[in-house]
Design a protein around this motif. Structure first.
Motif, PDB file in Angstrom:
ATOM      1  N   ILE A   1       0.933  -0.612  -0.296  1.00 27.83           N
ATOM      2  CA  ILE A   1       0.238   0.215   0.212  1.00 27.83           C
ATOM      3  C   ILE A   1       0.903   0.649   0.091  1.00 27.83           C
ATOM      4  CG2 ILE A   1      -1.993  -1.154   1.788  1.00 27.83           C
ATOM      5  CD1 ILE A   1      -1.316   0.078   4.237  1.00 27.83           C
ATOM      6  N   PRO A   2       0.385   2.238  -1.007  1.00 33.61           N
ATOM      7  CA  PRO A   2       1.197   3.582  -0.690  1.00 33.61           C
ATOM      8  C   PRO A   2       2.336   4.522   0.575  1.00 33.61           C
ATOM      9  CG  PRO A   2      -0.398   3.788  -1.846  1.00 33.61           C
ATOM     10  CD  PRO A   2      -0.881   2.523  -1.083  1.00 33.61           C
ATOM     11  N   GLN A   3       2.611   4.187   1.678  1.00 36.49           N
ATOM     12  CA  GLN A   3       3.432   4.851   2.591  1.00 36.49           C
ATOM     13  C   GLN A   3       3.482   6.205   2.953  1.00 36.49           C
ATOM     14  OE1 GLN A   3       2.881   2.424   5.404  1.00 36.49           O
ATOM     15  NE2 GLN A   3       1.871   1.580   3.861  1.00 36.49           N
ATOM     16  N   TRP A   4       3.591   6.320   3.379  1.00 34.94           N
ATOM     17  CA  TRP A   4       4.032   8.219   3.960  1.00 34.94           C
ATOM     18  C   TRP A   4       5.926   8.119   3.592  1.00 34.94           C
ATOM     19  CZ3 TRP A   4       0.822  10.334   8.495  1.00 34.94           C
ATOM     20  CH2 TRP A   4      -0.391  10.952   7.556  1.00 34.94           C
ATOM     21  N   ALA A   5       6.867   8.332   2.813  1.00 35.45           N
ATOM     22  CA  ALA A   5       8.016   8.314   2.942  1.00 35.45           C
ATOM     23  C   ALA A   5       8.707   9.268   3.460  1.00 35.45           C
ATOM     24  CB  ALA A   5       8.191   8.240   1.764  1.00 35.45           C
ATOM     25  N   VAL A   6       8.234  10.741   3.330  1.00 29.95           N
ATOM     26  CA  VAL A   6       8.939  12.010   3.987  1.00 29.95           C
ATOM     27  C   VAL A   6       7.853  12.592   4.144  1.00 29.95           C
ATOM     28  CG1 VAL A   6      11.500  11.623   2.590  1.00 29.95           C
ATOM     29  CG2 VAL A   6       9.949  13.057   2.067  1.00 29.95           C
ATOM     30  N   ILE A   7       8.045  14.013   4.890  1.00 32.62           N
ATOM     31  CA  ILE A   7       7.726  14.724   5.331  1.00 32.62           C
ATOM     32  C   ILE A   7       8.079  15.989   5.131  1.00 32.62           C
ATOM     33  CG2 ILE A   7       6.124  16.557   7.009  1.00 32.62           C
ATOM     34  CD1 ILE A   7       5.595  14.030   8.883  1.00 32.62           C
ATOM     35  N   ALA A   8       7.774  16.581   4.291  1.00 32.54           N
ATOM     36  CA  ALA A   8       9.270  17.699   3.957  1.00 32.54           C
ATOM     37  C   ALA A   8       8.938  19.554   4.228  1.00 32.54           C
ATOM     38  CB  ALA A   8       9.539  17.699   2.156  1.00 32.54           C
ATOM     39  N   PHE A   9       9.530  19.890   4.981  1.00 35.35           N
ATOM     40  CA  PHE A   9       8.822  21.702   5.927  1.00 35.35           C
ATOM     41  C   PHE A   9       9.429  21.902   4.849  1.00 35.35           C
ATOM     42  CE2 PHE A   9       8.515  18.780   9.278  1.00 35.35           C
ATOM     43  CZ  PHE A   9       6.942  19.424   9.741  1.00 35.35           C
ATOM     44  N   LYS A  10       8.644  23.064   4.372  1.00 37.06           N
ATOM     45  CA  LYS A  10       9.271  24.240   3.452  1.00 37.06           C
ATOM     46  C   LYS A  10      10.255  25.435   4.186  1.00 37.06           C
ATOM     47  CE  LYS A  10       6.226  28.247   5.400  1.00 37.06           C
ATOM     48  NZ  LYS A  10       5.523  29.257   5.072  1.00 37.06           N
ATOM     49  N   PRO A  11      11.405  25.767   3.167  1.00 37.13           N
ATOM     50  CA  PRO A  11      11.995  26.259   4.355  1.00 37.13           C
ATOM     51  C   PRO A  11      11.831  27.293   5.140  1.00 37.13           C
ATOM     52  CG  PRO A  11      12.469  26.585   2.203  1.00 37.13           C
ATOM     53  CD  PRO A  11      10.978  25.960   2.218  1.00 37.13           C
ATOM     54  N   MET A  12      12.332  27.451   6.798  1.00 39.97           N
ATOM     55  CA  MET A  12      11.925  27.888   7.474  1.00 39.97           C
ATOM     56  C   MET A  12      12.444  28.693   8.072  1.00 39.97           C
ATOM     57  SD  MET A  12       8.264  26.426   9.520  1.00 39.97           S
ATOM     58  CE  MET A  12       8.202  25.655   8.582  1.00 39.97           C
ATOM     59  N   GLU A  13      12.809  29.171   9.393  1.00 37.33           N
ATOM     60  CA  GLU A  13      13.299  29.951  10.690  1.00 37.33           C
ATOM     61  C   GLU A  13      13.865  29.031  11.242  1.00 37.33           C
ATOM     62  OE1 GLU A  13      10.617  31.723   9.094  1.00 37.33           O
ATOM     63  OE2 GLU A  13      10.578  33.950  10.135  1.00 37.33           O
ATOM     64  N   ALA A  14      14.254  28.546  12.526  1.00 34.78           N
ATOM     65  CA  ALA A  14      14.580  27.568  13.317  1.00 34.78           C
ATOM     66  C   ALA A  14      13.899  27.589  14.438  1.00 34.78           C
ATOM     67  CB  ALA A  14      15.981  27.609  12.964  1.00 34.78           C
ATOM     68  N   GLU A  15      13.427  28.747  14.640  1.00 34.48           N
ATOM     69  CA  GLU A  15      12.439  28.842  16.118  1.00 34.48           C
ATOM     70  C   GLU A  15      11.124  28.381  15.578  1.00 34.48           C
ATOM     71  OE1 GLU A  15      14.286  32.011  14.343  1.00 34.48           O
ATOM     72  OE2 GLU A  15      15.897  31.439  15.322  1.00 34.48           O
TER      73      GLU A  15
END
Length: 152
Positions: free
Chosen positions: A114-128
């Motif tokens: 079955i399809p699986q979540w391989a990664v979650i990619a966050f947009k570039p953002m401040e470390a905070e």
């Protein structure tokens, strides 16, 4: 500091090639989504697309990440439940799917049929902004590296 954080579902035991492809999908997802939202129309004369002249990119994002270090951090979680927990935490911090983060699904079904979540990619953002969500996670492969060093 701006950075892009990509979280890998370690339970899939992806081959190095598959892992590279999934992380690459995640790393480019923010720009691909921005591009799709800002394409106005196709230009048949030149066989290309026109970008909305009013398309905007955050000034700090451009200065600190796009024109700067382009920092990417690859982290890991143990399983699908941990992936869901990261998404829930992102929602608690007011983040929106397909805007602030992107679920990259492996559609090939080589994992569990079955399809699986391989990664979650966050947009570039401040470390905070991202550290409260992902700051407790390990770098991808860190524990394996450390255990190999301890064995030697």
């Amino acid at each position: 500091m701006y950075k892009q954080v990509i979280v890998v579902n370690k339970s899939l035991n992806m081959s190095p090639g598959k892992l590279g492809a999934m992380v690459a999908h995640g790393a480019t997802s923010f720009f691909c989504e921005w591009f799709k939202r800002n394409v106005v129309t196709s230009n048949e004369t030149y066989n290309d697309y026109l970008i909305n002249p009013n398309a905007r990119v955050d000034k700090e994002l451009f200065a600190q990440w796009i024109s700067g270090s382009f920092t990417k951090i690859v982290l890991e979680v143990e399983d699908d439940a941990a992936m869901k927990a990261i998404i829930e935490k992102a929602h608690e911090y007011g983040m929106v799917n397909r805007q602030d983060f992107f679920n990259i699904v492996d559609e090939s079904t080589e994992f569990l049929d079955i399809p699986q979540w391989a990664v979650i990619a966050f947009k570039p953002m401040e470390a905070e902004k991202i550290d409260p969500i992902t700051g407790e996670l390990n770098l991808y492969g860190y524990e394996e590296k450390m255990s190999m060093e301890w064995e030697n």
